[in-house]
Design an enzyme around this catalytic site. Structure first.
Site, PDB file in Angstrom:
ATOM      1  N   GLY A 353      11.077  -2.157  -5.561  1.00  0.00           N
ATOM      2  CA  GLY A 353      10.779  -3.125  -4.580  1.00  0.00           C
ATOM      3  C   GLY A 353      11.840  -3.765  -3.956  1.00  0.00           C
ATOM      4  N   GLY A 354      11.463  -4.464  -3.074  1.00  0.00           N
ATOM      5  CA  GLY A 354      12.407  -5.536  -2.384  1.00  0.00           C
ATOM      6  C   GLY A 354      12.556  -6.671  -3.319  1.00  0.00           C
ATOM      7  N   PHE A 355      11.621  -6.784  -4.341  1.00  0.00           N
ATOM      8  CA  PHE A 355      11.758  -7.992  -5.305  1.00  0.00           C
ATOM      9  C   PHE A 355      11.819  -7.738  -6.676  1.00  0.00           C
ATOM     10  CE2 PHE A 355       9.092  -9.228  -1.482  1.00  0.00           C
ATOM     11  CZ  PHE A 355       9.968 -10.451  -0.863  1.00  0.00           C
ATOM     12  N   VAL A 358      10.012  -2.027 -11.348  1.00  0.00           N
ATOM     13  CA  VAL A 358       8.570  -2.233 -12.262  1.00  0.00           C
ATOM     14  C   VAL A 358       8.813  -0.884 -13.419  1.00  0.00           C
ATOM     15  CG1 VAL A 358       6.257  -2.135 -12.296  1.00  0.00           C
ATOM     16  CG2 VAL A 358       7.326  -3.138 -10.290  1.00  0.00           C
ATOM     17  N   LYS A 373       7.413  -6.144 -14.325  1.00  0.00           N
ATOM     18  CA  LYS A 373       8.074  -6.483 -13.061  1.00  0.00           C
ATOM     19  C   LYS A 373       9.573  -7.543 -13.441  1.00  0.00           C
ATOM     20  CE  LYS A 373       8.189  -7.076  -8.183  1.00  0.00           C
ATOM     21  NZ  LYS A 373       7.233  -7.050  -6.741  1.00  0.00           N
ATOM     22  N   ASP A 469       1.925 -11.126   0.229  1.00  0.00           N
ATOM     23  CA  ASP A 469       2.397  -9.809   0.413  1.00  0.00           C
ATOM     24  C   ASP A 469       1.539  -8.608   0.066  1.00  0.00           C
ATOM     25  OD1 ASP A 469       5.084  -8.298   0.663  1.00  0.00           O
ATOM     26  OD2 ASP A 469       5.488  -8.186  -1.513  1.00  0.00           O
TER      27      ASP A 469
END
Length: 661
Positions: A353-355, A358, A373, A469
């Protein structure tokens, strides 16, 4: 007195005559006292009559030749005469388990082999020139040398002009009574006897070996057909060569008999000198070698251990500050997470993901499946408060929330550990054509489940939790395909009745409320806006913003509003559903999605009201046609967004209204 002296000399001459006998075509030495041999290198004759070819000196060689050449070739036809020889030898090693290199009986055109090399080359040839001319030898070798194709470290070989044996065999003999082969250890220190016979008519060489005292075996150890007429010259010298390597070894010859064109005379064993037992009892080269090696190995082990410890600490280093001590039960060791995920290998990757990325992991020893994550956090300020919030959220318990189990911090990296959801994230079922299409009933239940979990975050826990989010990729499905809201990496907490203090705009484009873009302040109503975008995403099977869609369908909420105005709102449902859905439920979900994603925060319902609508405890308000027809510009002016537009002229009106930036 004179008579006694003469008698003594006469007796010694008599004994010498008995021990040494020579003729033009042969000789016999029952020991070598007073023998007139040509010696060089380390070769010598001991006081008791032993021919000592080496003297326990490393990497040396010794030669011993009969002083007179012998006639080997018939001048009339060029054939080599038959000959036979036997000798008794012993090899004494300074170690019980290692020695080198060996001894050889040889026939040579010269007595000068000073240019030869010891070790592997047995003093027969040089390292530069591994082959030589007109050399016949029978080697007894105690070292396996791959460069000359030795078969093992205990063998007998026939060498013709080269140390690569024409024929070789492991040292031993064939017992006459049974014909079975019995191995002899050349390094045993025991006295043994060798017979070398050449039949000139058959051109056959036989080599036989046995322990001393056992009659010559009828079956030779080696038998080869060799035409020596191309090897031996008319006159040649016979003798012995021996060499040592690093292992300390002494080579002895006790007796020697040679005969041309006949059978050699038998040696008189009773006259052979005794071999000294100079090897220390029980001494092993393994011990001599192992002691210094053990010291070196010990140092290497210590160095390796220190290196391993340092490397391990660096590899599994964590960032642990004093204020984190109280969070011990919620903190995972990095090495445990590293092992659980197989070193964060790509094959364990669940998604990106953008952050962060995982990974799936299995925690030892409980074998509990988790999702880990990895988020990059750098040296950001407020980490203490951030971790405190993570630990607090670890106490959240709800059937529609993914359990946050704990965290781990490394330099520049934060790792969040969650329960593993075996069915993966919801977005895969919405956008991945390889996955099964979710039916309407399952979608409806997932939406209701997320609404229930979000209500718990906003109102059902000891503090208010703003998720910040909410989207399909952060909704995970358990083994029964129940929806669970996860990924609390951006979540913030504040006490009930207080004002949230967040000032940074975080989230995902398409789910950001307009006021959040302007003020940077996240509230429960900004979560409601994102939930509205999520509802429409699940029902319509489309992302909130799709740049590849036609102009009128770029922003999902605008497209649904337009169809609502036309009275065709059900046309926006995911086409993969076909006509298999509940009309009232579908209309309620689509309208509720528009209501929750209303541009004005005051027009949005709370999550308590949303759950009442789903439970049928309150009617869904009708959408206001008047308000929904407001122009984008009027809305921005009404909300005071004109200053925002002046600061960010590149931001489109549509993006602001839809929650983009």
């Amino acid at each position: 007195m004179l008579l006694k002296t003469l008698a003594f000399l006469f007796l010694n001459l008599l004994l010498l005559d008995l021990a040494v006998s020579t003729s033009e075509d042969g000789f016999i030495f029952n020991g070598f006292p007073g023998a007139n041999l040509k010696l060089d290198g380390t070769a010598s004759i001991t006081s008791n009559g032993l021919l000592k070819l080496t003297n326990n000196t490393k990497q040396m060689m010794g030669h011993a030749f009969h002083p007179s050449p012998l006639n080997f070739q018939n001048s009339s036809d060029g054939k080599i005469f038959s000959f036979s020889t036997t000798y008794v030898f012993a090899i004494i090693s300074g170690y019980v388990d290692l020695g080198g290199h060996g001894i050889a009986f040889l026939i040579s055109p010269t007595k000068d082999l000073s240019n030869a090399t010891p070790n592997t080359y047995l003093g027969l040839c040089s390292m530069k020139n591994k082959k030589t001319n007109h050399i016949f030898a029978v080697e007894l070798d105690t070292v396996k040398s791959p460069e000359v194709d030795d078969i093992d470290e205990n063998h007998v070989g026939i060498d013709i002009n080269s140390l690569i044996s024409n024929n070789s065999h492991t040292a031993g003999y064939y017992a006459d009574d049974s014909g079975s082969f019995k191995t002899l250890n050349l390094l045993s220190g025991k006295v043994m006897q060798v017979w070398v016979d050449y039949d000139g008519e058959k051109m056959q060489v036989n080599v036989t070996l046995s322990p001393l005292g056992i009659p010559k075996p009828s079956r030779p150890l080696l038998s080869s057909t060799v035409n020596l007429s191309t090897v031996l010259l008319e006159t040649m010298y016979v003798g012995f060569s021996a060499s040592t390597g690093p292992p300390l070894t002494t080579h002895y010859v006790l007796g020697w008999s040679f005969k041309m064109n006949g059978i050699e005379q038998e040696l008189d064993y009773s006259k052979l000198p005794a071999v000294p037992r100079t090897r220390p009892k029980g001494r092993s080269m393994a011990l001599d070698i192992s002691l210094p090696l053990a010291s070196s190995a010990f140092v290497l082990v210590i160095v390796a251990a220190v290196f391993f410890i340092v490397w391990r600490r660096i590899k599994f280093s964590e960032l642990l500050e004093d204020w984190e001590v109280e969070y011990g039960p919620h903190r995972f060791l990095y090495k445990d997470l590293f092992r659980a995920t197989n070193g964060f290998k790509d094959k364990e990757l669940l998604g990106t993901g953008g952050f962060g990325r995982v990974y799936k992991g299995v925690l030892p020893p409980s074998e509990m499946e988790v999702a880990v994550k990895r988020v990059s956090h750098g040296s950001r300020q407020g980490m203490k408060e951030f971790v405190a919030e993570i630990v607090s959220m670890g106490r959240l318990r709800h059937r529609n929330l993914v359990q946050l189990l704990g965290y781990c911090r490394r330099k520049g990296e934060l790792l969040l550990v969650y329960d593993f959801m075996p069915s993966g994230s919801l977005d895969k079922y919405l956008y991945d054509s390889t996955q099964l299409t979710l039916d309407w009933d399952r979608r409806f239940q997932i939406i209701k489940g997320v609404a229930s979990g979000l209500l718990y975050l906003h109102e059902g826990w000891e503090q208010v939790v703003i998720h910040r989010d909410i989207k399909a990729s952060n909704v995970l499905l358990d083994s029964e395909m129940n929806g669970r809201l996860g990924d609390f990496g951006l979540a913030r907490l504040y006490d009930h009745g207080t004002d949230p203090q967040t000032t940074h705009v975080v989230g995902t484009m398409g789910y950001l409320a307009p006021e959040l873009v302007r003020t940077g302040k996240a509230t429960t109503l900004t979560d409601v806006f994102a939930f509205g975008a999520f509802i429409l995403e699940v029902a319509c099977g489309r992302k909130p913003i799709e740049h590849s869609a036609p102009d009128e369908r770029v922003v999902l909420v605008d497209w649904v509003v337009e169809n609502w105005r036309k009275g065709s709102i059900l046309n926006t449902l995911d086409s993969r559903l076909g006509q298999v859905y509940v009309v009232k439920e579908a209309e309620m979900v689509l309208k509720l999605g528009l209501l929750c994603s209303h541009p004005l925060p005051s027009a949005r319902p709370t999550m308590h009201q949303v759950n009442q609508y789903f439970d049928g405890n309150a009617p869904l308000p009708e959408l206001s046609p008047t308000y929904m027809s407001f122009s984008a510009l009027a809305l921005l002016q009404h909300e005071g967004f004109d200053d925002y537009l002046m600061s960010y002229p590149s931001v489109s009106t549509v993006s602001v209204l839809s929650g983009g930036r």
